[in-house]
Write an enzyme that holds these catalytic residues in place. Structure first.
Site, PDB file in Angstrom:
ATOM      1  N   GLN A   1     -11.725   6.256  12.286  1.00 40.63           N
ATOM      2  CA  GLN A   1     -11.393   5.174  13.216  1.00 40.63           C
ATOM      3  C   GLN A   1     -12.510   4.995  14.236  1.00 40.63           C
ATOM      4  O   GLN A   1     -12.913   5.941  14.907  1.00 40.63           O
ATOM      5  CB  GLN A   1     -10.052   5.481  13.913  1.00 40.63           C
TER       6      GLN A   1
ATOM      7  N   ASP B   1     -13.562   1.906   3.493  1.00 34.44           N
ATOM      8  CA  ASP B   1     -13.958   0.873   4.462  1.00 34.44           C
ATOM      9  C   ASP B   1     -15.109   0.031   3.919  1.00 34.44           C
ATOM     10  O   ASP B   1     -15.334  -1.094   4.381  1.00 34.44           O
ATOM     11  CB  ASP B   1     -14.408   1.536   5.782  1.00 34.44           C
TER      12      ASP B   1
ATOM     13  N   LYS C   1      -1.716   1.808  10.362  1.00 35.64           N
ATOM     14  CA  LYS C   1      -2.223   2.117   9.017  1.00 35.64           C
ATOM     15  C   LYS C   1      -1.297   3.115   8.330  1.00 35.64           C
ATOM     16  O   LYS C   1      -1.009   3.004   7.149  1.00 35.64           O
ATOM     17  CB  LYS C   1      -3.659   2.660   9.099  1.00 35.64           C
TER      18      LYS C   1
END
Lengths: 362, 362
Positions: free
Chosen positions: B166, B189, B122
């Site tokens: 995460q 997200d 990422k």
């Protein structure tokens, strides 16, 4: 549901259909329904023994009372009465044990007759079970700020456990702003996006489930109709009924399909379903040919259609062609007397749950 | 998706199937895909002219490279590259015009190798398009409060436009508490229940759409594949992919069915679908017989299966038996190289959108 006057009537103007399945035979894996939860219907010349035989609903089509009729009528009125009785007992117990009475606040803006009737019915229902109701009626030309002020007051009032804004609001108001202002802990309608999000997500629990879809699932539960692993189709995808009904069915482990106005050949999908929930507001749209033999039909539509023989000039019908469904399905909710009475029962149930949660009362 | 080592391989251990449709013929009403968006595959001895011919993915089964292969491979890698290029241009324009650089904060707790790899990827992706990345790595035994403190800091930091925790978190932490702490305006997200609720509701708009399902729909859009009115089936109902994918397809006016682990005979439903999105993490579960000729297959699964011929001892396969799908579908995403690259591209896209929204930059 949206409703409008229409001439549609599956017993007269609709094309004649041939039914391959004129009599229901129970199929393996299809739900069986305890007789005491079904409204007795004459089937092939005999009436099912029933603890809850009620009068046939006023819209009950005569054609269905024939040797071909086979579906059992799910008696929403009787089931809702049972639920209201349970709520009454619980409220009484709560009052005795901790001195708390559940309170529901209803805000009505404007002078729509139908809205005033709904609010009056809710008030009566509250009284019948022991929920304290608070009512605010504001004139049509009220400002959004005035409505928000009352919502804020009810949000802060510890005696109010549920807040309901009667829709539709006057057109000069932003419905979204007003509904968002209702505290998530008092959103007994369950329309807050946070509630809908939690309903959609595995491992999350909504604080409230919207009343009408909750009533549909409650009917299935109280009739011991299996949902898990069944193929379910929801017709309609509204925020108020279709979408939450689909999410609830999914939580119950049904395989769920959602059909809507853009669906080509919806009958191809519905005719594979073990359970159909229809919530579109189209009188008699779901024909017999749309239904799998032995399926369970929950009809949410309440649609007035012209009827010169009725004193009011109209009668209420569902989304489902009732007389055709009776010949093919294993169980059907009537209109009126099916889902309708469950909606208010679920509103009272949500209000009671809210009061229990706030006071940590089991 | 959940993934695990398995021996399943549809080209070897699976039972042989007979295909009635050894060559794809376009069917009326089925989507046609512009050739430049498809990865060229040898079909009946010729290679489709393509602007984006890439190497076949490493898991591409040799058996599919035959005269029977007909499906076009949707080249997610190439499409994701195009999107990243567009994002780079937009970020550069924003920097020039208002001096703002989008910022993405990633919080990693513990020392899981796979998580560390994802976070590194990422970070690299951020650098490649000009997003500023902020990284916090906390030890496995950190407390929930420490994580929440960092989230709170990033919530308040005007240079951070997206926050990503995460997953999975160490087992002593409450994932729901931590995810709920991320400001809804920075939830790139898109997993916050308020975002999911808005996604589910008509007339509401989520601030962010979860990256993987957003990537699936973007693939369909960029390949000019019609969704409206099509029959779509989502396999899997996870919060991260299945459920939001179904909600997105519904917003695009598809007729949507959701099948899952409790569905009996899922192939009966999938074999009627024009579009299948599979997100279950079961290698090669979707066989050729599950697919309607000419359907479009989006394979979200990334499953390692043992492969002695690979230097790593395993290779990655999707949920869909690729070689069988190639013979029946009109278009298929490969694994790897299909949906995978889109997920990070959508994360960058969400971060850019967030920065634009916060600074009211069009």
């Amino acid at each position: 549901m949206a409703s409008y006057m229409a001439f549609t009537d599956c017993s007269t103007s609709a094309p004649t259909r041939t039914f391959l399945f004129s009599r229901f035979r129970p199929r393996r894996g299809l739900p069986s329904i305890p007789p005491h939860l079904l409204q007795g219907l004459p089937v092939a010349g005999f009436r099912l023994p029933s603890l809850r035989i009620t009068n046939s609903p006023s819209s009950f089509p005569k054609a269905a009372i024939s040797t071909e009729a086979s579906a059992m009528v799910i008696d929403g009125k009787s089931i809702a009465k049972e639920i209201r009785h349970e709520i009454t007992t619980e409220i009484s117990r709560m009052k005795d044990e901790i001195g708390v009475i559940p309170g529901l606040a209803v805000i009505l803006v404007g002078d729509r007759k139908d809205s005033a009737t709904y609010v009056r019915n809710k008030k009566k229902a509250c009284e019948s079970v022991g929920v304290k109701s608070y009512e605010v009626c504001l004139p049509e030309d009220s400002t959004e700020e005035e409505v928000l002020k009352f919502i804020s007051g009810f949000n802060d009032d510890p005696e109010v456990h549920g807040i309901l804004v009667q829709l539709p609001l006057p057109s000069h108001m932003n419905e979204q702003n007003i509904l968002n202002a209702v505290s998530i802990e008092k959103d007994v309608d369950g329309f807050h996006p946070l509630n809908i999000g939690r309903l959609a997500m595995r491992g999350r629990e909504p604080l409230f489930v919207p009343c009408t879809p909750k009533g549909c699932i409650e009917l299935l539960h109280r009739c011991d109709i299996d949902i898990k692993g069944k193929q379910a189709v929801v017709i309609g995808r509204s925020n108020i009924v279709g979408m939450p009904a689909a999410l609830l069915l999914l939580r119950e482990d049904a395989t769920v399909s959602i059909v809507h106005s853009r669906t080509k050949n919806p009958e191809e999908i519905t005719s594979q379903a073990d359970i159909i929930i229809s919530a579109v507001g189209q009188p008699n749209m779901v024909r017999g040919s749309w239904i799998k033999p032995g399926a369970v039909i929950i009809d949410v539509g309440i649609n007035p259609v012209e009827d010169a023989t009725s004193p009011r000039g109209y009668r209420l019908v569902g989304d489902v062609c009732y007389e055709e469904a009776c010949k093919i399905a294993s169980a059907v909710t009537p209109v009126p007397g099916g889902v309708g009475p469950m909606t208010i029962a679920m509103l009272l149930s949500n209000t009671l749950s809210s009061a229990k949660r706030m006071h940590n009362f089991q």
